[in-house]
Structures are given as structure tokens and as C-alpha cells.
Write an enzyme that holds these catalytic residues in place. Structure first.
Site, PDB file in Angstrom:
ATOM      1  N   LYS A  34       3.491  -8.773   7.183  1.00 53.52           N
ATOM      2  CA  LYS A  34       4.896  -9.186   7.327  1.00 53.52           C
ATOM      3  C   LYS A  34       5.473  -8.735   8.672  1.00 53.52           C
ATOM      4  O   LYS A  34       6.069  -9.524   9.393  1.00 53.52           O
ATOM      5  CB  LYS A  34       5.748  -8.613   6.177  1.00 53.52           C
ATOM      6  CG  LYS A  34       5.323  -9.059   4.796  1.00 53.52           C
ATOM      7  CD  LYS A  34       6.243  -8.526   3.708  1.00 53.52           C
ATOM      8  CE  LYS A  34       6.251  -7.026   3.580  1.00 53.52           C
ATOM      9  NZ  LYS A  34       4.972  -6.409   3.167  1.00 53.52           N
ATOM     10  N   ARG A  79      12.734  -7.058  -2.978  1.00 51.13           N
ATOM     11  CA  ARG A  79      11.463  -6.536  -3.444  1.00 51.13           C
ATOM     12  C   ARG A  79      11.375  -6.496  -4.964  1.00 51.13           C
ATOM     13  O   ARG A  79      10.396  -6.031  -5.529  1.00 51.13           O
ATOM     14  CB  ARG A  79      11.319  -5.120  -2.922  1.00 51.13           C
ATOM     15  CG  ARG A  79      10.081  -4.927  -2.110  1.00 51.13           C
ATOM     16  CD  ARG A  79      10.174  -3.535  -1.530  1.00 51.13           C
ATOM     17  NE  ARG A  79       8.911  -3.093  -1.069  1.00 51.13           N
ATOM     18  CZ  ARG A  79       8.575  -3.160   0.219  1.00 51.13           C
ATOM     19  NH1 ARG A  79       9.365  -3.686   1.100  1.00 51.13           N
ATOM     20  NH2 ARG A  79       7.411  -2.689   0.585  1.00 51.13           N
ATOM     21  N   ARG A 124      -4.476   0.817   9.930  1.00 48.58           N
ATOM     22  CA  ARG A 124      -3.219   0.609  10.675  1.00 48.58           C
ATOM     23  C   ARG A 124      -2.850   1.825  11.535  1.00 48.58           C
ATOM     24  O   ARG A 124      -2.928   2.968  11.098  1.00 48.58           O
ATOM     25  CB  ARG A 124      -2.072   0.314   9.716  1.00 48.58           C
ATOM     26  CG  ARG A 124      -0.734   0.251  10.456  1.00 48.58           C
ATOM     27  CD  ARG A 124       0.357  -0.423   9.714  1.00 48.58           C
ATOM     28  NE  ARG A 124       0.537   0.092   8.368  1.00 48.58           N
ATOM     29  CZ  ARG A 124       1.304  -0.487   7.473  1.00 48.58           C
ATOM     30  NH1 ARG A 124       1.935  -1.602   7.773  1.00 48.58           N
ATOM     31  NH2 ARG A 124       1.429   0.030   6.277  1.00 48.58           N
ATOM     32  N   ARG A 181       1.896   1.977  -4.017  1.00 44.66           N
ATOM     33  CA  ARG A 181       2.633   0.850  -3.421  1.00 44.66           C
ATOM     34  C   ARG A 181       2.092  -0.479  -3.930  1.00 44.66           C
ATOM     35  O   ARG A 181       2.854  -1.424  -4.175  1.00 44.66           O
ATOM     36  CB  ARG A 181       2.533   0.918  -1.891  1.00 44.66           C
ATOM     37  CG  ARG A 181       3.366   2.028  -1.295  1.00 44.66           C
ATOM     38  CD  ARG A 181       2.981   2.340   0.120  1.00 44.66           C
ATOM     39  NE  ARG A 181       3.274   1.256   1.039  1.00 44.66           N
ATOM     40  CZ  ARG A 181       2.712   1.128   2.237  1.00 44.66           C
ATOM     41  NH1 ARG A 181       1.826   2.005   2.642  1.00 44.66           N
ATOM     42  NH2 ARG A 181       3.040   0.133   3.009  1.00 44.66           N
TER      43      ARG A 181
HETATM   44  P1  AP5 Z   1       1.713  -5.184   8.938  1.00 44.28           P
HETATM   45  O1  AP5 Z   1       2.182  -6.325   9.752  1.00 44.28           O
HETATM   46  O2  AP5 Z   1       2.158  -3.820   9.287  1.00 44.28           O
HETATM   47  O3  AP5 Z   1       1.954  -5.514   7.380  1.00 44.28           O
HETATM   48  P2  AP5 Z   1       3.252  -5.373   6.475  1.00 44.28           P
HETATM   49  O4  AP5 Z   1       3.202  -6.459   5.484  1.00 44.28           O
HETATM   50  O5  AP5 Z   1       4.461  -5.244   7.336  1.00 44.28           O
HETATM   51  O6  AP5 Z   1       2.906  -4.012   5.764  1.00 44.28           O
HETATM   52  P3  AP5 Z   1       3.851  -2.809   5.342  1.00 44.28           P
HETATM   53  O7  AP5 Z   1       2.945  -1.688   4.945  1.00 44.28           O
HETATM   54  O8  AP5 Z   1       4.873  -2.546   6.403  1.00 44.28           O
HETATM   55  O9  AP5 Z   1       4.526  -3.394   4.097  1.00 44.28           O
HETATM   56  P4  AP5 Z   1       5.354  -2.661   3.063  1.00 44.28           P
HETATM   57  O10 AP5 Z   1       6.020  -3.783   2.422  1.00 44.28           O
HETATM   58  O11 AP5 Z   1       4.612  -1.770   2.155  1.00 44.28           O
HETATM   59  O12 AP5 Z   1       6.214  -1.610   3.910  1.00 44.28           O
HETATM   60  P5  AP5 Z   1       7.742  -1.488   4.227  1.00 44.28           P
HETATM   61  O13 AP5 Z   1       7.871  -0.854   5.534  1.00 44.28           O
HETATM   62  O14 AP5 Z   1       8.432  -2.773   3.980  1.00 44.28           O
HETATM   63  O15 AP5 Z   1       0.102  -5.240   8.948  1.00 44.28           O
HETATM   64  C1  AP5 Z   1      -0.677  -4.247   8.288  1.00 44.28           C
HETATM   65  C2  AP5 Z   1      -1.909  -3.936   9.155  1.00 44.28           C
HETATM   66  O16 AP5 Z   1      -2.749  -5.104   9.218  1.00 44.28           O
HETATM   67  C3  AP5 Z   1      -1.590  -3.592  10.618  1.00 44.28           C
HETATM   68  O17 AP5 Z   1      -2.518  -2.650  11.073  1.00 44.28           O
HETATM   69  C4  AP5 Z   1      -1.758  -4.933  11.359  1.00 44.28           C
HETATM   70  O18 AP5 Z   1      -2.126  -4.716  12.711  1.00 44.28           O
HETATM   71  C5  AP5 Z   1      -2.880  -5.592  10.555  1.00 44.28           C
HETATM   72  N1  AP5 Z   1      -2.772  -7.058  10.485  1.00 44.28           N
HETATM   73  C6  AP5 Z   1      -1.647  -7.783  10.286  1.00 44.28           C
HETATM   74  N2  AP5 Z   1      -1.937  -9.091  10.214  1.00 44.28           N
HETATM   75  C7  AP5 Z   1      -3.292  -9.191  10.347  1.00 44.28           C
HETATM   76  C8  AP5 Z   1      -4.191 -10.293  10.323  1.00 44.28           C
HETATM   77  N3  AP5 Z   1      -3.773 -11.555  10.146  1.00 44.28           N
HETATM   78  N4  AP5 Z   1      -5.521 -10.029  10.447  1.00 44.28           N
HETATM   79  C9  AP5 Z   1      -5.952  -8.752  10.608  1.00 44.28           C
HETATM   80  N5  AP5 Z   1      -5.135  -7.678  10.646  1.00 44.28           N
HETATM   81  C10 AP5 Z   1      -3.821  -7.889  10.505  1.00 44.28           C
HETATM   82  O19 AP5 Z   1       8.237  -0.474   3.090  1.00 44.28           O
HETATM   83  C11 AP5 Z   1       7.845   0.876   3.089  1.00 44.28           C
HETATM   84  C12 AP5 Z   1       8.522   1.598   1.930  1.00 44.28           C
HETATM   85  O20 AP5 Z   1       9.950   1.578   2.107  1.00 44.28           O
HETATM   86  C13 AP5 Z   1       8.299   0.977   0.535  1.00 44.28           C
HETATM   87  O21 AP5 Z   1       7.090   1.423  -0.041  1.00 44.28           O
HETATM   88  C14 AP5 Z   1       9.529   1.469  -0.214  1.00 44.28           C
HETATM   89  O22 AP5 Z   1       9.377   2.807  -0.597  1.00 44.28           O
HETATM   90  C15 AP5 Z   1      10.601   1.388   0.856  1.00 44.28           C
HETATM   91  N6  AP5 Z   1      11.291   0.074   0.847  1.00 44.28           N
HETATM   92  C16 AP5 Z   1      11.241  -0.866   1.828  1.00 44.28           C
HETATM   93  N7  AP5 Z   1      11.954  -1.958   1.466  1.00 44.28           N
HETATM   94  C17 AP5 Z   1      12.463  -1.693   0.238  1.00 44.28           C
HETATM   95  C18 AP5 Z   1      13.265  -2.436  -0.671  1.00 44.28           C
HETATM   96  N8  AP5 Z   1      13.673  -3.675  -0.405  1.00 44.28           N
HETATM   97  N9  AP5 Z   1      13.593  -1.851  -1.850  1.00 44.28           N
HETATM   98  C19 AP5 Z   1      13.199  -0.586  -2.143  1.00 44.28           C
HETATM   99  N10 AP5 Z   1      12.417   0.155  -1.338  1.00 44.28           N
HETATM  100  C20 AP5 Z   1      12.062  -0.379  -0.153  1.00 44.28           C
HETATM  101 MG    MG Z   2       5.971  -3.797   7.582  1.00 42.07          MG
END
Ligand code: AP5
Ligand code: MG
Length: 216
Positions: free
Chosen positions: A13, A88, A127, A171
Site C-alpha cells: 500500500k 481497517r 522491509r 497483524r
Molecule cells: P509496503 O509498501 O510497505 O506495504 P504496506 O501495505 O504499506 O505495509 P504496512 O506494513 O505498512 O501495512 P500495515 O497496514 O500493516 O501498516 P500501517 O502502517 O498501515 O511494502 C512492504 C514491503 O514489500 C516493503 O519492503 C516494500 O519495499 C516491498 N514491496 C512492496 N511492493 C512490492 C512488490 N510489488 N514486489 C516486491 N516487493 C514489494 O499500520 C501499522 C499499525 O498502525 C497497525 O498494525 C495498527 O496498529 C495501526 N493502525 C494503522 N492504521 C490503523 C487504523 N485505521 N485503525 C487502527 N489502527 C491502525
Molecule cells: Mg504502509
């Protein structure tokens, strides 16, 4: 254009959002980034969010929804926005629907990145993030030119706190139980666009751009 990016943790994402933000000129709003920024600045919001994030759990809806609500009324969101990591769960999706209704606006599309569980685990283990500019790398798929150093700004790369294996499992469970039902929620509204997120990042981006072209 008002877009939601949906997908499991590690589905890409954030990677896709930075490209979409530039191409379509809409602000990228990542609730995860907002929480991490608050944690690094030691704010009250950061202290509350940290308790949940480090366990791989969702931050309570009351806090998360109010943060998004205040962000969406900022001026740069007038012409649209790209939400990453919000909503989410169904309660957050319903809250977003209500807020948009009040603003007499609606979502154009929800882009769902489809990636298998095996790929997700591999991606999250590899990552690395730049401590200065936030750029995301991957030791298996998107390697930096020099080990541990950001290609863009020369900053040091680090492993995200919640990418430890035990937190990743939590997660993924939270995703399965609380976020996955949003696919049917948005399918029901006729605005879901599913994209094969297993492909290389530039191919995924190409598919997203083609799907979003009509909303430009
Ligand atoms: P990346 O682009 O970083 O993926 P992502 O989907 O953004 O992954 P996240 O871990 O950020 O998602 P998340 O939803 O758990 O975290 P968030 O920060 O929202 O890519 C991942 C890896 O793969 C990277 O190394 C990248 O280089 C690689 N990659 C990407 N695309 C690729 C491809 N096509 N091919 C190969 N490699 C690739 O949330 C974190 C925490 O915050 C949550 O756990 C929760 O506690 C809290 N939180 C956030 N939002 C909420 C909400 N709405 N409600 C409640 N709690 C929340
Ligand atoms: Mg992210």
C-alpha cells in the site's frame, strides 16, 4: 479523486501510494505513518497508539477516526485524497461513509491489493525503511544500491518496530478477522477494484493507473 487503498499488512500500500500521490496530485494519508510520526515526537496520541501498534493490534476506533476526520477537512483534501490503512474495519468504514455524506462527497474507488500470505511474510521480513525520508526498501525485492543506506537521501535504513515475526503474526490475524470483510463491504457498493499485488511494483502501479484513469 477520493481513493482508499486496501490490502493486508505488507501488501504494498505504502509503495503504491507514493507513486499514486505524485501522478494524481492527491495527498497520501496513512494512519500508520501518522501514528509513527506521533510516536517519534512523543505526543499523547503517540503514547496511546504505541500500546496497540507494538502488539500488532488496531488502535481504538475513537482515536483513529477522529485523526482521519480532522485530516480530511484540511484544504489539500478539497480535490481528493488517498487513504492508506484506513478504514481497517467495518466501524471505521461506516464512520468514513457518514463523514463523506456530511461533506456531500463520496469515494470513487477502493483499490484492493491481492497478495498471498507467503509473499506477505517474505516482504515484511525484508522491509527496511529510511530513517530520514521514509522511503521503503526490501532486501529481497527492492534492494538499496548500498547496504543499509537510502538511495534517495543517504539516510540510514532501519527495521520497523512492528515487523518482528511475533507482531507480524498478530497483524495478519487482525487483518483476516477485521479488515478482510471490507472487501465484501466495498464490493457491495460497486466501487471495489482488485489488483494483482504479487507482480513487481511497477507492474502493480501500471494496473492501478489503468483502473483509475477514468476518475482523473
Ligand atoms: P509496503 O509498501 O510497505 O506495504 P504496506 O501495505 O504499506 O505495509 P504496512 O506494513 O505498512 O501495512 P500495515 O497496514 O500493516 O501498516 P500501517 O502502517 O498501515 O511494502 C512492504 C514491503 O514489500 C516493503 O519492503 C516494500 O519495499 C516491498 N514491496 C512492496 N511492493 C512490492 C512488490 N510489488 N514486489 C516486491 N516487493 C514489494 O499500520 C501499522 C499499525 O498502525 C497497525 O498494525 C495498527 O496498529 C495501526 N493502525 C494503522 N492504521 C490503523 C487504523 N485505521 N485503525 C487502527 N489502527 C491502525
Ligand atoms: Mg504502509
Amino acid at each position: 479523486m477520493r481513493i482508499v487503498l486496501l490490502g493486508s499488512p505488507g501488501s504494498g500500500k505504502g509503495t503504491q501510494a507514493s507513486c499514486i500521490e505524485k501522478e494524481f496530485g492527491i495527498p497520501h494519508i496513512s494512519t500508520g505513518d501518522i501514528f509513527r510520526d506521533n510516536i517519534s515526537r512523543n505526543t499523547t496520541i503517540g503514547a496511546e497508539a504505541k500500546k496497540f501498534i507494538e502488539r500488532g493490534l488496531l488502535v481504538p476506533d475513537s482515536l483513529t477516526v477522529s485523526i482521519v476526520e480532522s485530516r480530511l477537512v484540511e484544504e489539500d483534501c478539497n480535490e481528493g485524497f488517498l487513504l492508506d490503512g484506513f478504514p481497517r474495519n467495518i466501524a471505521q468504514a461506516e464512520a468514513l461513509d457518514k463523514d463523506l455524506e456530511k461533506m456531500e462527497k463520496k469515494l470513487d474507488a477502493v483499490v484492493n491489493l491481492e497478495v498471498s500470505a507467503e509473499t506477505i511474510i517474505e516482504r515484511m521480513a525484508g522491509r527496511r525503511i529510511c530513517s530520514d525520508c521514509g522511503e521503503s526498501y526490501n532486501l529481497c525485492f527492492l534492494k538499496p544500491a548500498v547496504d543499509g543506506i537510502c538511495d534517495k537521501c543517504g539516510g540510514k535504513l532501519y527495521i520497523r518496530e512492528d515487523d518482528k515475526p511475533e507482531t507480524v503474526m498478530n497483524r495478519l490475524n487482525v487483518y483476516k478477522n477485521q479488515t478482510f470483510p471490507l472487501i465484501d463491504y466495498y464490493k457491495g457498493k460497486g466501487i471495489l477494484i482488485s489488483v494483482n499485488g504479487e507482480q513487481p511494483a511497477d507492474k502493480v502501479y501500471g494496473d492501478i493507473c489503468r483502473a483509475l484513469e477514468r476518475f482523473k
